[in-house]
Design a protein around this motif. Sequence first.
Motif, PDB file in Angstrom:
ATOM      1  N   GLU A 131       0.381   1.370   6.201  1.00  0.00           N
ATOM      2  CA  GLU A 131       1.838   1.294   6.340  1.00  0.00           C
ATOM      3  C   GLU A 131       2.220   1.732   7.744  1.00  0.00           C
ATOM      4  O   GLU A 131       1.770   2.778   8.202  1.00  0.00           O
ATOM      5  CB  GLU A 131       2.493   2.209   5.298  1.00  0.00           C
ATOM      6  CG  GLU A 131       3.961   2.465   5.450  1.00  0.00           C
ATOM      7  CD  GLU A 131       4.822   1.241   5.208  1.00  0.00           C
ATOM      8  OE1 GLU A 131       5.366   0.718   6.193  1.00  0.00           O
ATOM      9  OE2 GLU A 131       4.945   0.821   4.045  1.00  0.00           O
ATOM     10  N   ASP A 132       3.055   0.950   8.432  1.00  0.00           N
ATOM     11  CA  ASP A 132       3.463   1.317   9.784  1.00  0.00           C
ATOM     12  C   ASP A 132       4.719   2.180   9.816  1.00  0.00           C
ATOM     13  O   ASP A 132       5.049   2.744  10.855  1.00  0.00           O
ATOM     14  CB  ASP A 132       3.659   0.069  10.649  1.00  0.00           C
ATOM     15  CG  ASP A 132       4.745  -0.847  10.128  1.00  0.00           C
ATOM     16  OD1 ASP A 132       4.867  -1.005   8.905  1.00  0.00           O
ATOM     17  OD2 ASP A 132       5.478  -1.422  10.952  1.00  0.00           O
ATOM     18  N   ASP A 133       5.394   2.341   8.709  1.00  0.00           N
ATOM     19  CA  ASP A 133       6.605   3.159   8.631  1.00  0.00           C
ATOM     20  C   ASP A 133       6.200   4.620   8.404  1.00  0.00           C
ATOM     21  O   ASP A 133       5.724   4.992   7.330  1.00  0.00           O
ATOM     22  CB  ASP A 133       7.485   2.656   7.489  1.00  0.00           C
ATOM     23  CG  ASP A 133       8.780   3.423   7.324  1.00  0.00           C
ATOM     24  OD1 ASP A 133       8.859   4.619   7.683  1.00  0.00           O
ATOM     25  OD2 ASP A 133       9.735   2.822   6.804  1.00  0.00           O
TER      26      ASP A 133
ATOM     27  N   GLU B 273      -2.029   3.003  10.206  1.00  0.00           N
ATOM     28  CA  GLU B 273      -0.756   2.425  10.635  1.00  0.00           C
ATOM     29  C   GLU B 273      -0.815   0.941  10.972  1.00  0.00           C
ATOM     30  O   GLU B 273       0.225   0.337  11.218  1.00  0.00           O
ATOM     31  CB  GLU B 273      -0.229   3.165  11.873  1.00  0.00           C
ATOM     32  CG  GLU B 273       0.201   4.573  11.593  1.00  0.00           C
ATOM     33  CD  GLU B 273       0.809   5.210  12.815  1.00  0.00           C
ATOM     34  OE1 GLU B 273       1.989   4.929  13.105  1.00  0.00           O
ATOM     35  OE2 GLU B 273       0.099   5.990  13.473  1.00  0.00           O
ATOM     36  N   SER B 274      -1.986   0.349  11.010  1.00  0.00           N
ATOM     37  CA  SER B 274      -2.066  -1.057  11.376  1.00  0.00           C
ATOM     38  C   SER B 274      -3.009  -1.809  10.443  1.00  0.00           C
ATOM     39  O   SER B 274      -3.864  -1.207   9.790  1.00  0.00           O
ATOM     40  CB  SER B 274      -2.546  -1.204  12.821  1.00  0.00           C
ATOM     41  OG  SER B 274      -3.929  -0.941  12.917  1.00  0.00           O
TER      42      SER B 274
ATOM     43  N   MET C 146       4.246  -6.436   5.995  1.00  0.00           N
ATOM     44  CA  MET C 146       4.687  -6.693   7.367  1.00  0.00           C
ATOM     45  C   MET C 146       4.219  -5.573   8.290  1.00  0.00           C
ATOM     46  O   MET C 146       4.901  -4.571   8.477  1.00  0.00           O
ATOM     47  CB  MET C 146       6.202  -6.857   7.415  1.00  0.00           C
ATOM     48  CG  MET C 146       6.665  -8.083   6.642  1.00  0.00           C
ATOM     49  SD  MET C 146       8.405  -8.497   6.825  1.00  0.00           S
ATOM     50  CE  MET C 146       9.208  -7.035   6.209  1.00  0.00           C
ATOM     51  N   LEU C 147       3.042  -5.756   8.850  1.00  0.00           N
ATOM     52  CA  LEU C 147       2.455  -4.803   9.770  1.00  0.00           C
ATOM     53  C   LEU C 147       2.585  -5.342  11.196  1.00  0.00           C
ATOM     54  O   LEU C 147       2.711  -6.556  11.393  1.00  0.00           O
ATOM     55  CB  LEU C 147       0.983  -4.570   9.411  1.00  0.00           C
ATOM     56  CG  LEU C 147       0.763  -3.928   8.043  1.00  0.00           C
ATOM     57  CD1 LEU C 147      -0.680  -4.075   7.599  1.00  0.00           C
ATOM     58  CD2 LEU C 147       1.170  -2.465   8.079  1.00  0.00           C
ATOM     59  N   PRO C 148       2.537  -4.469  12.202  1.00  0.00           N
ATOM     60  CA  PRO C 148       2.772  -4.933  13.568  1.00  0.00           C
ATOM     61  C   PRO C 148       1.702  -5.876  14.119  1.00  0.00           C
ATOM     62  O   PRO C 148       1.992  -6.714  14.960  1.00  0.00           O
ATOM     63  CB  PRO C 148       2.821  -3.636  14.384  1.00  0.00           C
ATOM     64  CG  PRO C 148       2.177  -2.609  13.545  1.00  0.00           C
ATOM     65  CD  PRO C 148       2.344  -3.032  12.124  1.00  0.00           C
ATOM     66  N   ASP C 149       0.481  -5.765  13.643  1.00  0.00           N
ATOM     67  CA  ASP C 149      -0.599  -6.573  14.223  1.00  0.00           C
ATOM     68  C   ASP C 149      -1.096  -7.691  13.316  1.00  0.00           C
ATOM     69  O   ASP C 149      -1.442  -8.765  13.791  1.00  0.00           O
ATOM     70  CB  ASP C 149      -1.759  -5.679  14.639  1.00  0.00           C
ATOM     71  CG  ASP C 149      -2.331  -4.881  13.474  1.00  0.00           C
ATOM     72  OD1 ASP C 149      -1.652  -4.718  12.448  1.00  0.00           O
ATOM     73  OD2 ASP C 149      -3.472  -4.398  13.601  1.00  0.00           O
TER      74      ASP C 149
ATOM     75  N   ASP D 256      -0.483  -9.612   9.319  1.00  0.00           N
ATOM     76  CA  ASP D 256       0.274  -9.690   8.074  1.00  0.00           C
ATOM     77  C   ASP D 256      -0.618  -9.166   6.953  1.00  0.00           C
ATOM     78  O   ASP D 256      -1.840  -9.377   6.967  1.00  0.00           O
ATOM     79  CB  ASP D 256       0.666 -11.153   7.813  1.00  0.00           C
ATOM     80  CG  ASP D 256       1.592 -11.276   6.634  1.00  0.00           C
ATOM     81  OD1 ASP D 256       1.084 -11.394   5.487  1.00  0.00           O
ATOM     82  OD2 ASP D 256       2.813 -11.239   6.831  1.00  0.00           O
TER      83      ASP D 256
END
Length: 139
Positions: free
Chosen positions: A9-11, A33-34, A55-58, A60
């Motif tokens: 989870e990136d949050d 986080e990624s 929805m992760l930054p790097d 899906d």
Amino acid sequence: MGLSILYVEDDRLAAAAMLARAAEGGDRVIWEESGATGLSRAAAEPFDIIILDRMLPDLDGTDVVRRLRAAGVDTPVLMLSALALAGNRIEGLDAGADDYLSKPYEPDELIARVRALHRRAVPRPHSAVLLHGSFECHL
């Protein structure tokens, strides 16, 4: 002893809440986080459950779960996402997730779903049965 959970989870606020909740229940949570670090961690060590944000930054989350399944990782995956349409849920499940929970969610429901996934994933011993005529012996 509690469950071993990989939480991708990136949050940071959501992660902090999950870590606190898990500590209350005696679970061990590893937070990544990624998608890339989550994928590496999931391939490197066994977990009882993987909780994966879509929805992760790097990467899906659907890409992460597809790669896990292609690598032979069969750990149950609970996908979390703000993408809550039926088509989004179907994509996540078809990608290899075992469950899909839309954000926002109730923390108690998340924990209940984790327990349910774990119950279904834990192999239960089957007793051997010897049959001879009307005689039945359960070993």
